[in-house]
Design a protein around this motif. Structure first.
Motif, short mmCIF file in Angstrom:
data_model
loop_
_atom_site.label_atom_id
_atom_site.label_comp_id
_atom_site.label_asym_id
_atom_site.label_seq_id
_atom_site.Cartn_x
_atom_site.Cartn_y
_atom_site.Cartn_z
N ASN A 184 2.45 6.57 5.91
CA ASN A 184 2.03 6.89 4.55
C ASN A 184 2.14 5.70 3.59
O ASN A 184 1.65 5.78 2.47
CB ASN A 184 2.86 8.05 4.00
CG ASN A 184 2.53 9.35 4.68
OD1 ASN A 184 1.37 9.74 4.80
ND2 ASN A 184 3.55 10.04 5.17
N ALA A 185 2.80 4.64 4.00
CA ALA A 185 2.92 3.45 3.15
C ALA A 185 3.05 2.23 4.05
O ALA A 185 3.53 2.33 5.19
CB ALA A 185 4.11 3.56 2.21
N LEU A 211 7.00 4.21 -1.45
CA LEU A 211 8.32 3.64 -1.18
C LEU A 211 8.48 2.26 -1.82
O LEU A 211 9.53 1.93 -2.35
CB LEU A 211 8.53 3.53 0.33
CG LEU A 211 9.83 2.83 0.77
CD1 LEU A 211 11.04 3.66 0.37
CD2 LEU A 211 9.83 2.58 2.28
N PHE A 212 7.43 1.47 -1.80
CA PHE A 212 7.56 0.07 -2.17
C PHE A 212 7.36 -0.12 -3.67
O PHE A 212 6.29 -0.49 -4.14
CB PHE A 212 6.56 -0.77 -1.36
CG PHE A 212 6.73 -0.65 0.12
CD1 PHE A 212 7.82 -1.24 0.75
CD2 PHE A 212 5.84 0.08 0.89
CE1 PHE A 212 7.99 -1.11 2.13
CE2 PHE A 212 6.00 0.20 2.25
CZ PHE A 212 7.08 -0.39 2.87
N ASP A 213 8.44 0.14 -4.43
CA ASP A 213 8.38 -0.09 -5.87
C ASP A 213 8.69 -1.56 -6.16
O ASP A 213 8.80 -2.38 -5.25
CB ASP A 213 9.36 0.84 -6.59
CG ASP A 213 10.81 0.62 -6.16
OD1 ASP A 213 11.07 -0.36 -5.41
OD2 ASP A 213 11.68 1.41 -6.56
N ASP A 214 8.81 -1.90 -7.43
CA ASP A 214 9.00 -3.30 -7.81
C ASP A 214 10.27 -3.89 -7.20
O ASP A 214 10.28 -5.07 -6.80
CB ASP A 214 9.04 -3.42 -9.34
CG ASP A 214 7.69 -3.16 -9.98
OD1 ASP A 214 6.68 -3.19 -9.24
OD2 ASP A 214 7.65 -2.90 -11.20
N GLU A 215 11.33 -3.09 -7.13
CA GLU A 215 12.58 -3.61 -6.60
C GLU A 215 12.46 -3.96 -5.11
O GLU A 215 12.86 -5.04 -4.67
CB GLU A 215 13.70 -2.60 -6.80
CG GLU A 215 15.06 -3.09 -6.34
CD GLU A 215 16.18 -2.10 -6.61
OE1 GLU A 215 17.34 -2.42 -6.31
OE2 GLU A 215 15.89 -1.00 -7.13
N ALA A 265 10.28 -7.02 -4.53
CA ALA A 265 10.99 -8.29 -4.77
C ALA A 265 11.89 -8.63 -3.58
O ALA A 265 11.98 -9.80 -3.17
CB ALA A 265 11.82 -8.18 -6.05
N LEU A 266 12.54 -7.61 -2.99
CA LEU A 266 13.40 -7.86 -1.84
C LEU A 266 12.60 -8.35 -0.63
O LEU A 266 12.99 -9.32 0.03
CB LEU A 266 14.16 -6.58 -1.47
CG LEU A 266 15.29 -6.15 -2.42
CD1 LEU A 266 15.83 -4.79 -2.02
CD2 LEU A 266 16.40 -7.18 -2.43
N PHE A 267 11.48 -7.70 -0.34
CA PHE A 267 10.69 -8.10 0.82
C PHE A 267 9.99 -9.44 0.58
O PHE A 267 9.84 -10.23 1.51
CB PHE A 267 9.68 -7.01 1.18
CG PHE A 267 10.30 -5.85 1.91
CD1 PHE A 267 10.95 -6.05 3.12
CD2 PHE A 267 10.25 -4.57 1.41
CE1 PHE A 267 11.53 -5.00 3.80
CE2 PHE A 267 10.82 -3.51 2.07
CZ PHE A 267 11.47 -3.73 3.27
N ASP A 268 9.58 -9.70 -0.64
CA ASP A 268 9.02 -11.03 -0.94
C ASP A 268 10.07 -12.11 -0.69
O ASP A 268 9.77 -13.18 -0.14
CB ASP A 268 8.54 -11.09 -2.39
CG ASP A 268 7.25 -10.31 -2.61
OD1 ASP A 268 6.62 -9.92 -1.60
OD2 ASP A 268 6.87 -10.09 -3.77
N CYS A 310 0.87 -1.18 0.00
CA CYS A 310 0.00 0.00 0.00
C CYS A 310 0.90 1.23 0.00
O CYS A 310 1.48 1.59 1.03
CB CYS A 310 -0.90 -0.03 1.23
SG CYS A 310 -1.98 1.39 1.38
N ASN A 311 1.05 1.87 -1.15
CA ASN A 311 1.97 3.00 -1.28
C ASN A 311 1.34 4.35 -0.94
O ASN A 311 2.05 5.34 -0.84
CB ASN A 311 2.53 3.05 -2.70
CG ASN A 311 3.81 2.23 -2.84
OD1 ASN A 311 4.59 2.14 -1.90
ND2 ASN A 311 4.00 1.62 -3.99
#
Length: 537
Positions: free
Chosen positions: A255-256, A281-285, A288-291, A233-234
């Motif tokens: 905020n995110a 903050l949570f873009d695709d990169e 992928a890191l948090f996943d 949720c950005n």
């Protein structure tokens, strides 16, 4: 707005004005009173004005109050300095027409034509540069966080320790507002197992349900737990899924948010939720890191479960072994008592009577003496074997320490034979009584094998303290077999029982060929207070 010809604004005519109009940077010019006398189109766009709206205004309209005094000081220094010089570059904060704040680099250059002095300012909007720098810093922190998380995964002893460390690392190294790990209870409510950060009150007050029909069950945390997928949720304040928590989140600057499932055997057992003050903050990169972090933690949880199941199975096995061995010991003690009170006493009486009979027959019928002697020899041998059996059946002595008990056993086992023996001890070989009893049983069996089966000429019994364990070795120089054949013969359980006894104490038994010939029996038993293995034993 074009300045009038001549007078105060004569500087900004002709080629100079054309040059300033074409500048890729925002440019403004102020007179000695600090009034704006010129702006180019680029500067007007930076602040959200039209050029005509700014000409004639005070410089204060564009600059935050906190930096205005500095400009005034610079202007005063400039006005009283007979040698105008460049004033340097300021990192300042500007105010747009809508009231929003913009970070700026302002380069001030004094200009003098005739008796008139001016300050020309080249203004650069550095918000994109700062955002890029913040993005690089955030990524650096996140990568460091991932590395520390992997370290915690490897070194944590259980899920509780891992969850606590994971939340702490994400907040302290990742620079996020907060992190927490929760799971669903029996009533379908999400409860917090671990948390860290600046928003503990917000986390403690959360009311999240798994019910998808409830507004409290439509947020990222419930969805991740229910559907086993990550939720990001950005724009927390505008996302309809987070509507029940908008007001509280705004008070804490959230905020995110991001939520990743933590699985055991492929099914979500908990979720990791992160909060950030930075929107988008949570873009695709980063996703992928948090996943990937979620998968790594899930792998660790599977490992913890496997270890717990193994420890449970080991405890159950050892409890069963202990009951079996205790039953065997009780039965051995009963047999020993029966043999001693009946068979041994009866054979002793028979042996005594045969001695008397031998003397009488020697007088009455000398030709029968040899037969009586043969019978007496059989009875004597049977009595000796029964006494050896009693020695094997009797428990280890309680009044001797481990080393002295081994010496006593060796003296009895090798008494009257050609086998030489020694007992060597290094360190403090003390063991609790239950483990000590099993260690002596193992050593007794090994020494008996060396005498009866290996026909050893020399046997060395070693006792060594190794860390939190005691190692007992029985090394002989007798007939050695291939190590792969070190198993009990059919109908015999000597070696198997030795291994069972070692396993019951949480230790291990190894049988190996001795360099130069012979066999080594090596038993290592942990120094614990009972006969159950330590965790992971």
């Amino acid at each position: 707005m074009s300045p009038p010809e001549g007078g105060d604004d004569a500087l900004l005519t002709g080629a100079v004005r054309s040059l300033l109009d074409a500048s890729p940077n925002g440019v403004l010019a102020v007179n000695t009173l600090g009034d704006i006398r010129y702006v180019n189109a680029r500067l007007a766009r930076i602040f959200g004005y039209r050029p005509d709206d700014l000409v004639g205004q005070s410089l204060d309209i564009l600059l935050e109050e906190s930096v205005v005094p500095r400009h005034r000081v610079l202007r005063a220094e400039y006005l009283h300095d007979p040698r105008p010089r460049p004033m340097g570059v300021l990192n300042a904060t500007g105010r747009r027409s809508d009231g929003s704040i913009v970070p700026l680099d302002i380069s001030l250059t004094p200009v003098e034509i005739g008796a008139q002095r001016w300050v020309v300012a080249a203004v650069i909007d550095i918000s994109a540069r700062q955002a890029a720098a913040a993005r690089v810093a955030a990524l650096t922190r996140i990568h460091r966080t991932i590395a520390e998380t992997n370290h915690a995964i490897v070194h944590s002893a259980d899920a509780d320790e891992l969850f606590s460390e994971l939340c702490r690392i994400i907040v302290e190294s990742g620079g996020l507002l907060g992190a927490w790990i929760g799971r669903a209870d029996a009533e379908g409510r999400v409860v917090v197992d671990a948390c860290a950060g600046a928003v503990p009150e917000y986390i403690a007050a959360l009311d999240i349900r798994l019910d998808p029909a409830s507004p409290l069950g439509q947020g990222p945390t419930a969805v991740a737990l229910r559907e086993n997928r990550s939720c990001y949720c950005n724009d927390f304040q505008q996302d309809p899924r987070t509507a029940p928590w908008h007001a509280a989140a705004e008070r804490y600057g959230i905020n995110a948010a991001a939520t990743v499932p933590l699985c055991v055997d492929g099914r979500p057992s908990a979720v990791l939720t992160l909060y950030s003050a930075i929107p988008d903050l949570f873009d695709d990169e980063l996703r992928a890191l948090f996943d990937g972090t979620g998968r790594d933690v899930s792998y660790a949880l599977d490992g913890f479960r496997a270890v717990a199941e193994l420890e449970t199975a080991t405890r159950e096995r050892n409890a069963l072994l202990k009951r079996v061995v205790d039953s065997q010991d009780a039965e051995r003690a009963k047999i020993a008592g029966d043999v001693h009170d009946d068979s041994v006493q009866s054979l002793a009486a028979v042996d005594l009577r045969l001695g008397l009979l031998q003397r009488r027959i020697a007088e009455a019928a000398p030709q029968l003496v040899d037969d009586v002697v043969a019978v007496k020899r059989v009875v004597t041998g049977a009595s000796e074997r029964l006494r050896e059996l009693l020695f094997d059946l009797e428990p280890a002595p309680d009044d001797l320490d481990l080393v002295d008990a081994l010496r006593s056993m060796a003296a009895h086992i090798f008494e009257g034979g050609a086998t030489s023996w020694t007992v060597d001890s290094v360190g403090d070989p003390d063991l609790p009584q239950p483990a000590r009893a099993q260690a002596l049983r193992i050593a007794k069996e090994a020494m008996s094998n060396a005498r009866a089966h290996a026909h050893a000429a020399a046997v060395t019994i070693g006792v060594l303290r190794v860390g939190d364990a005691v190692e007992i070795t029985v090394a002989d120089d007798g007939n050695a077999s291939d190590p792969g054949t070190f198993v009990s013969a059919p109908g015999h359980r000597g070696l198997a029982t030795m291994r069972d006894r070692a396993g019951m104490t949480g230790g291990r038994l190894a049988i190996e060929a001795r360099p130069g010939g012979g066999t080594i029996v090596r038993c290592r038993i942990p120094v614990t207070g009972d006969c159950t293995p330590a965790a992971g034993g």
